[in-house]
Design a protein around this motif. Sequence first.
Motif, PDB file in Angstrom:
ATOM      1  N   ILE A   1       0.493  58.213 -39.503  1.00 23.62           N
ATOM      2  CA  ILE A   1       1.566  57.347 -40.727  1.00 23.62           C
ATOM      3  C   ILE A   1       1.558  57.644 -42.323  1.00 23.62           C
ATOM      4  O   ILE A   1       2.014  57.319 -42.952  1.00 23.62           O
ATOM      5  CB  ILE A   1       2.817  56.566 -40.336  1.00 23.62           C
ATOM      6  CG1 ILE A   1       2.315  54.688 -39.929  1.00 23.62           C
ATOM      7  CG2 ILE A   1       3.751  57.461 -39.017  1.00 23.62           C
ATOM      8  CD1 ILE A   1       3.256  54.268 -39.760  1.00 23.62           C
TER       9      ILE A   1
ATOM     10  N   ARG B   1       8.203  59.708 -43.841  1.00 23.32           N
ATOM     11  CA  ARG B   1       8.320  58.445 -42.278  1.00 23.32           C
ATOM     12  C   ARG B   1       9.422  59.154 -41.953  1.00 23.32           C
ATOM     13  O   ARG B   1       9.964  59.302 -40.890  1.00 23.32           O
ATOM     14  CB  ARG B   1       8.077  57.413 -42.730  1.00 23.32           C
ATOM     15  CG  ARG B   1       6.389  57.367 -43.332  1.00 23.32           C
ATOM     16  CD  ARG B   1       5.721  55.882 -43.615  1.00 23.32           C
ATOM     17  NE  ARG B   1       4.383  55.617 -43.808  1.00 23.32           N
ATOM     18  CZ  ARG B   1       4.127  54.870 -43.960  1.00 23.32           C
ATOM     19  NH1 ARG B   1       4.838  53.772 -43.566  1.00 23.32           N
ATOM     20  NH2 ARG B   1       2.511  54.659 -44.568  1.00 23.32           N
TER      21      ARG B   1
ATOM     22  N   GLU C   1       5.530  53.556 -34.796  1.00 28.77           N
ATOM     23  CA  GLU C   1       5.031  54.124 -36.196  1.00 28.77           C
ATOM     24  C   GLU C   1       3.903  53.844 -36.566  1.00 28.77           C
ATOM     25  O   GLU C   1       4.090  52.392 -36.612  1.00 28.77           O
ATOM     26  CB  GLU C   1       5.738  54.551 -37.787  1.00 28.77           C
ATOM     27  CG  GLU C   1       7.493  54.926 -37.698  1.00 28.77           C
ATOM     28  CD  GLU C   1       8.460  55.161 -38.924  1.00 28.77           C
ATOM     29  OE1 GLU C   1       7.533  54.631 -39.720  1.00 28.77           O
ATOM     30  OE2 GLU C   1       9.579  55.156 -38.428  1.00 28.77           O
TER      31      GLU C   1
END
Length: 354
Positions: free
Chosen positions: A286, A294, A313
Amino acid sequence: MKFVDEAYIEVAAGDGGNGCASFRHEKYKEFGGPDGGDGGRGGHVYVMADVNLNTLIDFRYARRHEAKRGQHGMGSDMYGAAGDDLTLRVPVGTVISDAETSEVLMELLTPGEKRILAKGGDGGFGNLHYKSSTNRAPRQKTMGKPGQRLSVKLELKVLADVGLLGMPNAGKSTFITAVSNARPKVADYPFTTLHPNLGVVRVAPEQSFVVADIPGLIEGASEGAGLGHQFLRHLQRTGLLLHIIDVAPFDDSVDPVAQAMAIAEELRKYDEALYEKPRWLVLNKIDMLDAAARKAIRQKMVDGLQWQGPVYEISALAREGCEALIRDIYAHLRAAKAPTEEEIAERFDPRFDR
């Protein structure tokens, strides 16, 4: 050292020693009587789980393993010595099955666990054994019994709490390097990982769990494509699967949703029980996306997979989001191992005292 997780071997326990038919011959001892001893037991073949081993390479080239036979009985009331036992050391997590019928004979899951694989043959009786008030001069003896002989398959399934899934170059090796003591090879080409890697993740003092990283899967893996199908067995004992997805692939034509669905389908084809294991979605790399991208890729993954489970994430390279993930993993594993209310009630119920 080369990683070998499967081997076929022949094991043979020792034959029992033969009994002896002998009579005492000594000066001034008339009617000395029978004095032939029994034969000794043949040696057993044991297997023991050794925590210091992590591969079956020793059995790839040494295919036959035999224990010693028992010593024959002798005169002068001498019994034969038992044959020396043979102990085969295997990694913890080894499954031993009959090579012909595929029947599972045993699993060694505890360090130091030792079990008998093939029993040695019993020794034969000497004529001393047959002496009685009505049979003063027995001449019969018996031969030793043959030891067990087996053709077995050794199959290693690593013991890990968490397994990593994903396509080649999804960042699994980088992740296990970032969170554990494992140091697998990391490179920018597919199938860098050629065999499973285990890493111990330390959450806090006396709080840890084990992560297993296997080679990346591709579509068709359950039919033999790629490398991962050879190692999917190593995820069968895990309590949680982390599905790591590269959200910033170099090729813009790659669809992360389609890749994730393909991996899930390969799991289902290989083993329904493995497919049903708890699985978390981990969106990796990410750090290569801005905040808006994102959010968009996360929503795309959740909608495309109709995902109901946890989503994380992270950036394994920058170690962003990894700490929160490993703490949640430890909490999940600890809760899964906690005793149920029924087990607690049974533990303190006097009716179940043993």
